[in-house]
Design a protein around this motif. Structure first.
Motif, PDB file in Angstrom:
ATOM      1  N   ARG A 123     -79.731 -29.663 -38.841  1.00  0.00           N
ATOM      2  CA  ARG A 123     -78.671 -29.750 -40.079  1.00  0.00           C
ATOM      3  C   ARG A 123     -79.131 -28.914 -41.463  1.00  0.00           C
ATOM      4  O   ARG A 123     -80.973 -28.429 -41.367  1.00  0.00           O
ATOM      5  CB  ARG A 123     -78.826 -31.498 -40.891  1.00  0.00           C
ATOM      6  N   VAL A 124     -78.496 -28.627 -42.106  1.00  0.00           N
ATOM      7  CA  VAL A 124     -78.446 -27.924 -42.941  1.00  0.00           C
ATOM      8  C   VAL A 124     -79.923 -28.429 -44.385  1.00  0.00           C
ATOM      9  O   VAL A 124     -78.940 -29.216 -45.174  1.00  0.00           O
ATOM     10  CB  VAL A 124     -78.000 -27.444 -43.944  1.00  0.00           C
ATOM     11  N   ASP A 125     -80.566 -29.478 -43.794  1.00  0.00           N
ATOM     12  CA  ASP A 125     -81.700 -30.465 -45.436  1.00  0.00           C
ATOM     13  C   ASP A 125     -82.007 -30.078 -45.196  1.00  0.00           C
ATOM     14  O   ASP A 125     -83.240 -28.563 -44.998  1.00  0.00           O
ATOM     15  CB  ASP A 125     -81.879 -31.544 -43.952  1.00  0.00           C
ATOM     16  N   GLU A 126     -83.904 -30.514 -45.942  1.00  0.00           N
ATOM     17  CA  GLU A 126     -85.035 -30.312 -46.341  1.00  0.00           C
ATOM     18  C   GLU A 126     -85.720 -29.648 -44.800  1.00  0.00           C
ATOM     19  O   GLU A 126     -86.210 -28.581 -44.968  1.00  0.00           O
ATOM     20  CB  GLU A 126     -85.541 -30.862 -46.699  1.00  0.00           C
ATOM     21  N   TYR A 168     -73.686 -18.451 -39.429  1.00  0.00           N
ATOM     22  CA  TYR A 168     -72.761 -19.802 -39.109  1.00  0.00           C
ATOM     23  C   TYR A 168     -72.652 -21.126 -40.562  1.00  0.00           C
ATOM     24  O   TYR A 168     -71.973 -22.235 -39.919  1.00  0.00           O
ATOM     25  CB  TYR A 168     -71.961 -20.805 -38.041  1.00  0.00           C
ATOM     26  N   ALA A 169     -72.002 -20.851 -41.721  1.00  0.00           N
ATOM     27  CA  ALA A 169     -72.947 -22.190 -42.438  1.00  0.00           C
ATOM     28  C   ALA A 169     -73.051 -21.391 -44.218  1.00  0.00           C
ATOM     29  O   ALA A 169     -73.494 -21.051 -44.080  1.00  0.00           O
ATOM     30  CB  ALA A 169     -73.650 -23.153 -42.621  1.00  0.00           C
ATOM     31  N   GLU A 170     -71.844 -21.314 -45.084  1.00  0.00           N
ATOM     32  CA  GLU A 170     -72.001 -20.849 -46.496  1.00  0.00           C
ATOM     33  C   GLU A 170     -73.476 -20.832 -46.867  1.00  0.00           C
ATOM     34  O   GLU A 170     -73.895 -21.005 -47.703  1.00  0.00           O
ATOM     35  CB  GLU A 170     -70.451 -21.611 -46.776  1.00  0.00           C
ATOM     36  N   SER A 171     -73.609 -23.137 -46.578  1.00  0.00           N
ATOM     37  CA  SER A 171     -75.012 -22.730 -47.831  1.00  0.00           C
ATOM     38  C   SER A 171     -76.003 -22.213 -47.102  1.00  0.00           C
ATOM     39  O   SER A 171     -76.813 -22.099 -47.358  1.00  0.00           O
ATOM     40  CB  SER A 171     -75.011 -24.406 -46.585  1.00  0.00           C
ATOM     41  N   MET A 177     -86.909 -25.448 -34.803  1.00  0.00           N
ATOM     42  CA  MET A 177     -85.662 -24.954 -35.348  1.00  0.00           C
ATOM     43  C   MET A 177     -85.442 -24.729 -33.559  1.00  0.00           C
ATOM     44  O   MET A 177     -86.633 -24.892 -32.530  1.00  0.00           O
ATOM     45  CB  MET A 177     -86.593 -23.802 -35.294  1.00  0.00           C
ATOM     46  N   GLN A 178     -84.372 -24.147 -32.397  1.00  0.00           N
ATOM     47  CA  GLN A 178     -84.789 -23.292 -31.448  1.00  0.00           C
ATOM     48  C   GLN A 178     -84.141 -22.223 -31.058  1.00  0.00           C
ATOM     49  O   GLN A 178     -82.774 -21.851 -32.367  1.00  0.00           O
ATOM     50  CB  GLN A 178     -83.842 -23.974 -30.515  1.00  0.00           C
ATOM     51  N   ALA A 179     -84.938 -21.711 -29.796  1.00  0.00           N
ATOM     52  CA  ALA A 179     -84.559 -20.063 -30.534  1.00  0.00           C
ATOM     53  C   ALA A 179     -83.698 -20.042 -29.353  1.00  0.00           C
ATOM     54  O   ALA A 179     -84.800 -20.134 -28.341  1.00  0.00           O
ATOM     55  CB  ALA A 179     -85.709 -18.884 -30.867  1.00  0.00           C
ATOM     56  N   ASP A 180     -82.585 -19.392 -29.050  1.00  0.00           N
ATOM     57  CA  ASP A 180     -81.751 -19.176 -27.843  1.00  0.00           C
ATOM     58  C   ASP A 180     -82.213 -17.454 -28.096  1.00  0.00           C
ATOM     59  O   ASP A 180     -81.283 -16.966 -28.033  1.00  0.00           O
ATOM     60  CB  ASP A 180     -80.448 -19.525 -27.755  1.00  0.00           C
ATOM     61  N   ILE A 181     -82.520 -16.506 -26.357  1.00  0.00           N
ATOM     62  CA  ILE A 181     -82.546 -15.633 -26.666  1.00  0.00           C
ATOM     63  C   ILE A 181     -82.037 -14.955 -25.491  1.00  0.00           C
ATOM     64  O   ILE A 181     -82.584 -13.532 -25.014  1.00  0.00           O
ATOM     65  CB  ILE A 181     -84.176 -14.877 -26.434  1.00  0.00           C
ATOM     66  N   GLY A 182     -81.808 -15.609 -24.398  1.00  0.00           N
ATOM     67  CA  GLY A 182     -81.165 -14.956 -23.701  1.00  0.00           C
ATOM     68  C   GLY A 182     -80.016 -14.151 -23.117  1.00  0.00           C
ATOM     69  O   GLY A 182     -80.035 -13.454 -22.410  1.00  0.00           O
ATOM     70  N   ASN A 183     -79.294 -14.348 -24.564  1.00  0.00           N
ATOM     71  CA  ASN A 183     -77.683 -12.661 -24.669  1.00  0.00           C
ATOM     72  C   ASN A 183     -79.153 -11.540 -24.637  1.00  0.00           C
ATOM     73  O   ASN A 183     -78.363 -11.134 -25.480  1.00  0.00           O
ATOM     74  CB  ASN A 183     -77.041 -13.340 -25.958  1.00  0.00           C
ATOM     75  N   ARG A 201     -77.017 -20.815 -36.794  1.00  0.00           N
ATOM     76  CA  ARG A 201     -76.366 -22.535 -37.338  1.00  0.00           C
ATOM     77  C   ARG A 201     -76.957 -23.887 -37.439  1.00  0.00           C
ATOM     78  O   ARG A 201     -78.086 -23.782 -36.664  1.00  0.00           O
ATOM     79  CB  ARG A 201     -75.201 -22.620 -35.907  1.00  0.00           C
ATOM     80  N   PRO A 202     -75.929 -24.471 -38.280  1.00  0.00           N
ATOM     81  CA  PRO A 202     -76.334 -26.342 -38.123  1.00  0.00           C
ATOM     82  C   PRO A 202     -76.171 -26.639 -36.592  1.00  0.00           C
ATOM     83  O   PRO A 202     -74.704 -26.557 -36.725  1.00  0.00           O
ATOM     84  CB  PRO A 202     -76.510 -26.548 -39.067  1.00  0.00           C
ATOM     85  N   ARG A 203     -76.676 -27.390 -36.732  1.00  0.00           N
ATOM     86  CA  ARG A 203     -76.204 -28.668 -34.894  1.00  0.00           C
ATOM     87  C   ARG A 203     -75.131 -29.508 -35.378  1.00  0.00           C
ATOM     88  O   ARG A 203     -74.561 -29.642 -34.924  1.00  0.00           O
ATOM     89  CB  ARG A 203     -77.013 -29.532 -33.995  1.00  0.00           C
ATOM     90  N   GLU A 204     -75.531 -29.436 -36.581  1.00  0.00           N
ATOM     91  CA  GLU A 204     -74.453 -31.128 -37.488  1.00  0.00           C
ATOM     92  C   GLU A 204     -73.924 -30.459 -38.801  1.00  0.00           C
ATOM     93  O   GLU A 204     -75.130 -30.072 -39.568  1.00  0.00           O
ATOM     94  CB  GLU A 204     -75.656 -32.838 -37.356  1.00  0.00           C
ATOM     95  N   SER A 205     -73.321 -30.457 -39.172  1.00  0.00           N
ATOM     96  CA  SER A 205     -72.812 -31.235 -40.428  1.00  0.00           C
ATOM     97  C   SER A 205     -71.939 -31.904 -41.092  1.00  0.00           C
ATOM     98  O   SER A 205     -70.792 -31.866 -39.605  1.00  0.00           O
ATOM     99  CB  SER A 205     -72.206 -29.335 -41.271  1.00  0.00           C
TER     100      SER A 205
END
Ligand SMILES: O=P(O)(O)OC[C@H]1O[C@H](O)[C@H](O)[C@@H](O)[C@@H]1O
Length: 427
Positions: free
Chosen positions: A362-365, A251-254, A1-7, A308-312
């Protein structure tokens, strides 16, 4: 996981990099406390050891005896939300359902809709005494019997060493998974509690635990080394400066259930001694068209957490002859969601409203393991920094006792307060 805390920096609440660097000294101390709690397997801290201590084999074995259409988990709070977060996020031919409420019409509707002969029942309660869970279990058990299904053949119990549920499992010789010692319900997603339904649904438990392990390895004495700690430290620092609310907005229904799981974790762990940060739940992009108004222009008392996931998987938007909509045609729903995500982030930042971006690949295991573990680590760190007792829930227990007293389940003084309710009725 990556956290972007800039904002999260230099917004309306005034957290700046220098203050965060100062806080990092306290993070080092808090990390020492957490590491020591983990070494001693102390209550609560032991949950952060689950990537190493959880053995997926007995969970897989308990699940292997079934080839069902659906898995029905009866549990509440931490005994349902972790499993629900995982199975809701991932696709499976096995449908996963959760009875985590005792609304009679809803329970009846769900049971009527299931083929109980093709359903595996998992009754989950760490204490083995929770009234809602045991009541729902009795209802499901009777429904199975009425449908001509031998419930003892289709029930797996997940519980602690003692309690009504343990006694029942022993009496009927039911397969039983142990809730690990020292792991509170809301921190138990990556244990027998959260993983049985995932195993029945065919999900890869090793990958879930590997994702969690990869975040565990990052925990060190600096918030700048670990996305989980970074998120926990920033949430705490902003709460101290007035961010009374933390809006979790995947930002993902899942990942909608993830926000529900997070809300229990954050509220029950950190809401103590007049302190805490109220978790709000939002879903991108849907709630851009409702809650975002408040988040950008309401009181400056919030942190918005964008996940959010980077890929979906993506779906193309067909070309259109409709005037003014040409810009959509030939693009994709994924492109649109990405633009909405970045627009929300920018719109909050431009108004000085603090926000954080959490991303998994990704939203995977693996991604879910990372997200769940890092959020738990964030919560534990926040609790240390705030000096609250992260792993207890006396306010929740109060209500449980009062309800039990009202139902005649014992002599609880809390029930007297309910009887003494003030009224001022207006018809
Ligand atoms: O697993 P159980 O013992 O049934 O507990 C289920 C839930 O009950 C209580 O409300 C606790 O405060 C929660 O943290 C817990 O997850």
């Amino acid at each position: 996981m990556q956290a972007d805390i800039g904002n999260a920096l230099d917004g309306a609440l005034g957290l700046d990099r220098a203050a965060l660097d100062d806080l990092d000294d306290r993070v080092a101390d808090a990390h020492e406390r957490i590491a020591s709690g983990r070494r001693e397997s102390e209550h609560g801290y032991a949950a952060l050891n689950l990537p190493e201590t959880c053995d997926p084999e007995p969970i897989r074995e308990a699940a292997a005896g079934f080839d069902p259409e659906s898995v029905l988990t009866v549990g509440i709070g931490g005994s349902a939300l972790g499993a629900a977060t995982i199975t809701d996020a991932l696709d499976s031919p096995v449908d996963a359902y959760y009875l985590d409420n005792v609304d009679p019409a809803w329970v009846r509707d769900l049971l009527d809709s299931l083929d109980l002969s093709e359903t595996v029942l998992n009754v989950v309660s760490r204490s083995g005494t929770t009234a809602e869970t045991l009541a729902n279990f009795l209802v499901v058990r009777e429904a199975m019997t009425d449908a001509g299904v031998d419930w003892t053949e289709r029930t797996v119990v997940t519980t602690g060493a003692e309690g009504n549920l343990r006694a029942m499992a022993e009496k009927h010789d039911l397969p039983a998974l142990d809730v690990p010692e020292g792991v509170p319900g809301r921190f138990s997603a990556l244990s027998t509690v959260g993983l049985f339904a995932a195993a029945v649904a065919g999900h890869d438990l090793d990958e879930l635990l590997a994702g969690a392990a990869s975040e565990a390895e990052k925990l060190s004495g600096s918030l700048y080394d670990s996305p989980g700690y970074a998120y926990g430290a920033v949430s705490y620092a902003l709460a101290e400066r007035g961010a009374a609310v933390n809006a979790m907005m995947p930002y993902a229904e899942s990942l909608e259930r993830f926000a529900e799981w997070y809300a229990q974790l954050w509220a029950e762990s950190l809401g103590k001694d007049g302190r805490g940060q109220t978790p709000a739940r939002a879903l991108g992009a849907t709630d851009q068209h409702s809650q975002l108004q408040l988040y950008r222009a309401g009181p400056a008392d919030k942190l918005v957490t964008l996940v959010r996931p980077r890929e979906s998987a993506d779906a193309g938007i067909p070309e259109t002859e409709l005037e003014g909509l040409e810009y959509l045609g030939g693009s994709s729903l994924g492109d649109l969601l990405d633009a909405e995500f970045r627009a929300t982030e920018a719109s909050l930042a431009a108004a000085g409203r603090e926000n954080v971006r959490l991303e998994i690949n990704r939203v995977d295991e693996r991604g879910l393991g990372e997200l769940l573990y890092a959020t738990e680590a964030a919560c534990v760190l926040y609790g240390e920094l705030a000096g609250v007792s992260t792993f207890t829930q006396p306010a929740v227990e109060w209500g449980k006792k009062a309800a039990r007293g009202l139902l005649g389940g014992g002599d609880f003084p809390e029930a007297d307060a309910v009887r003494g309710k003030r009224t001022l009725e207006i018809d």
